[in-house]
Scaffold this active site. Structure first.
Site, PDB file in Angstrom:
ATOM      1  N   HIS A  78       6.434  10.192 -24.062  1.00 21.45           N
ATOM      2  CA  HIS A  78       6.363   9.040 -23.158  1.00 21.45           C
ATOM      3  C   HIS A  78       5.532   7.917 -23.761  1.00 21.45           C
ATOM      4  O   HIS A  78       5.886   6.737 -23.633  1.00 21.45           O
ATOM      5  CB  HIS A  78       5.783   9.454 -21.808  1.00 21.45           C
ATOM      6  CG  HIS A  78       6.607  10.450 -21.069  1.00 21.45           C
ATOM      7  ND1 HIS A  78       6.214  11.026 -19.877  1.00 21.45           N
ATOM      8  CD2 HIS A  78       7.819  11.001 -21.347  1.00 21.45           C
ATOM      9  CE1 HIS A  78       7.129  11.870 -19.456  1.00 21.45           C
ATOM     10  NE2 HIS A  78       8.113  11.881 -20.341  1.00 21.45           N
ATOM     11  N   HIS A 260      15.678   8.573 -17.795  1.00 23.38           N
ATOM     12  CA  HIS A 260      14.508   9.235 -18.363  1.00 23.38           C
ATOM     13  C   HIS A 260      14.868   9.990 -19.638  1.00 23.38           C
ATOM     14  O   HIS A 260      14.066  10.052 -20.574  1.00 23.38           O
ATOM     15  CB  HIS A 260      13.860  10.194 -17.373  1.00 23.38           C
ATOM     16  CG  HIS A 260      12.581  10.762 -17.909  1.00 23.38           C
ATOM     17  ND1 HIS A 260      11.394  10.061 -17.890  1.00 23.38           N
ATOM     18  CD2 HIS A 260      12.320  11.928 -18.555  1.00 23.38           C
ATOM     19  CE1 HIS A 260      10.458  10.777 -18.478  1.00 23.38           C
ATOM     20  NE2 HIS A 260      10.983  11.915 -18.892  1.00 23.38           N
ATOM     21  N   ASP A 264      13.016   9.605 -23.236  1.00 21.07           N
ATOM     22  CA  ASP A 264      12.600  10.667 -24.158  1.00 21.07           C
ATOM     23  C   ASP A 264      13.226  10.488 -25.535  1.00 21.07           C
ATOM     24  O   ASP A 264      12.566  10.702 -26.565  1.00 21.07           O
ATOM     25  CB  ASP A 264      13.003  12.037 -23.599  1.00 21.07           C
ATOM     26  CG  ASP A 264      12.110  12.504 -22.466  1.00 21.07           C
ATOM     27  OD1 ASP A 264      11.020  11.938 -22.281  1.00 21.07           O
ATOM     28  OD2 ASP A 264      12.501  13.454 -21.760  1.00 21.07           O
ATOM     29  N   HIS A 287      14.784  17.408 -26.223  1.00 19.42           N
ATOM     30  CA  HIS A 287      13.838  17.176 -27.312  1.00 19.42           C
ATOM     31  C   HIS A 287      14.272  17.834 -28.619  1.00 19.42           C
ATOM     32  O   HIS A 287      14.142  17.241 -29.690  1.00 19.42           O
ATOM     33  CB  HIS A 287      12.449  17.684 -26.910  1.00 19.42           C
ATOM     34  CG  HIS A 287      11.870  16.916 -25.764  1.00 19.42           C
ATOM     35  ND1 HIS A 287      11.577  15.574 -25.840  1.00 19.42           N
ATOM     36  CD2 HIS A 287      11.537  17.303 -24.499  1.00 19.42           C
ATOM     37  CE1 HIS A 287      11.086  15.164 -24.682  1.00 19.42           C
ATOM     38  NE2 HIS A 287      11.049  16.195 -23.854  1.00 19.42           N
TER      39      HIS A 287
END
Length: 305
Positions: A78, A260, A264, A287
């Site tokens: 973030h 969101h 990321d 991720h």
């Protein structure tokens, strides 16, 4: 379109708790000279410097953790996303603990802090990673795809899909990230399925998670024992059998979850150490996919590093 390197004029701080570790944490953004890049400094670990780089990634369990010389920084995405999205290329990021504060689960407070510190142009040109040919990454087992094509700017396209009424297929496209990040991506909060919460806590994660810093998607019915758990742990004082968004929360965008995911992605790709010129398309990536794709970009464009 950013052309010159950028830093801030004044130090600025944010204080809160870490999402996964639950530690009290203060993060301070300091101005840095040209070509310094972005670096973390743990002042509780003798001012150890930790460089946010894909080669320093050591854990991708619900966040991106980096380590250098035995010192870690948890959940970097973030903070890195805010820096990359706002086109800030040179900063020393001071931490007094092992994880940045999660704030409200988005990056908007970090963006506000950078704006308060007065983002300023420097004399040197930005050293971009220029996508000059198509690059494709796939994880067939997880049905993940990420690919890049040439584009005169930084554009992202992201698609997610869950087999849920409240969270089926969502799509987001940001035409010019460096112009639109602050309003279109930064406010998007992290989210979690209700069915995942108990297992994440068993794994020692989300120690700082609560309804103030995450959107909870209600994807399952729960029994009385689980009701007590959610009331005690997260302050959820009621539960209705209908599934969907937990009813005390209002989405900031209709497609906030996929925005969101884009947040990321921008943060994870920032671990390349270069702002991107190209169009990045991601399908169901997290991720791990983001970081593996970043490694592929570095390999394919090694002449630019």
């Amino acid at each position: 379109m950013i052309k010159k390197q950028r830093t801030i004029n004044y130090p600025v701080s944010c204080t809160g708790i870490g999402l996964h570790t639950g530690v009290e944490s203060t993060i301070t953004f300091h101005p840095a000279e040209e070509n310094f890049g972005i670096k973390f400094m743990r002042n509780d670990q003798k001012d150890q410097i930790i460089t946010p780089d894909i080669d320093n990634v050591v854990d991708l369990t619900r966040g991106t953790t980096i380590e250098e010389n035995g010192v870690r920084v948890h959940t970097t995405e973030h903070v890195m996303s805010a820096c990359a999205g706002m086109g800030v290329t040179n900063l020393l990021i001071e931490l007094n603990s092992k994880e940045p504060p999660v704030m409200d689960g988005s990056s908007k407070d970090f963006v506000a802090a950078l704006n308060e510190g007065q983002i300023t142009k420097q004399d040197s040109d930005v050293d971009f990673l220029r996508i000059t040919k198509p690059v494709f990454y796939a994880d067939e087992e997880k049905d993940v795809e990420v690919f890049a094509v040439p584009y005169d700017g930084f554009k992202t396209t992201f698609t997610i899909q869950y087999d849920l009424d409240a969270l089926d297929v969502q799509y987001s496209s940001v035409q010019n990230m460096y112009t639109n990040y602050e309003k279109q991506i930064a406010p998007a909060r992290t989210f979690c399925l209700l069915s995942e919460v108990a297992q994440l806590e068993k794994q020692g994660l989300i120690k700082g998670g609560n309804l103030g810093n995450a959107v909870i998607i209600v994807d399952t019915d729960i029994n009385d024992q689980q009701v007590k758990f959610f009331r005690k742990r997260f302050g959820i004082k009621f539960y209705e059998g209908t599934r969907g968004l937990y009813k005390s929360q209002i989405l900031r965008f209709k497609n906030e979850p996929v925005r969101h995911k884009t947040l990321d992605l921008v943060g994870d790709l920032a671990l390349l150490g270069k702002p991107i010129l190209g169009h990045i398309t991601a399908i169901k990536s997290g991720h791990k996919g983001n970081v593996e794709f970043a490694k592929l970009l570095r390999k394919e464009f090694k002449d630019q590093f």
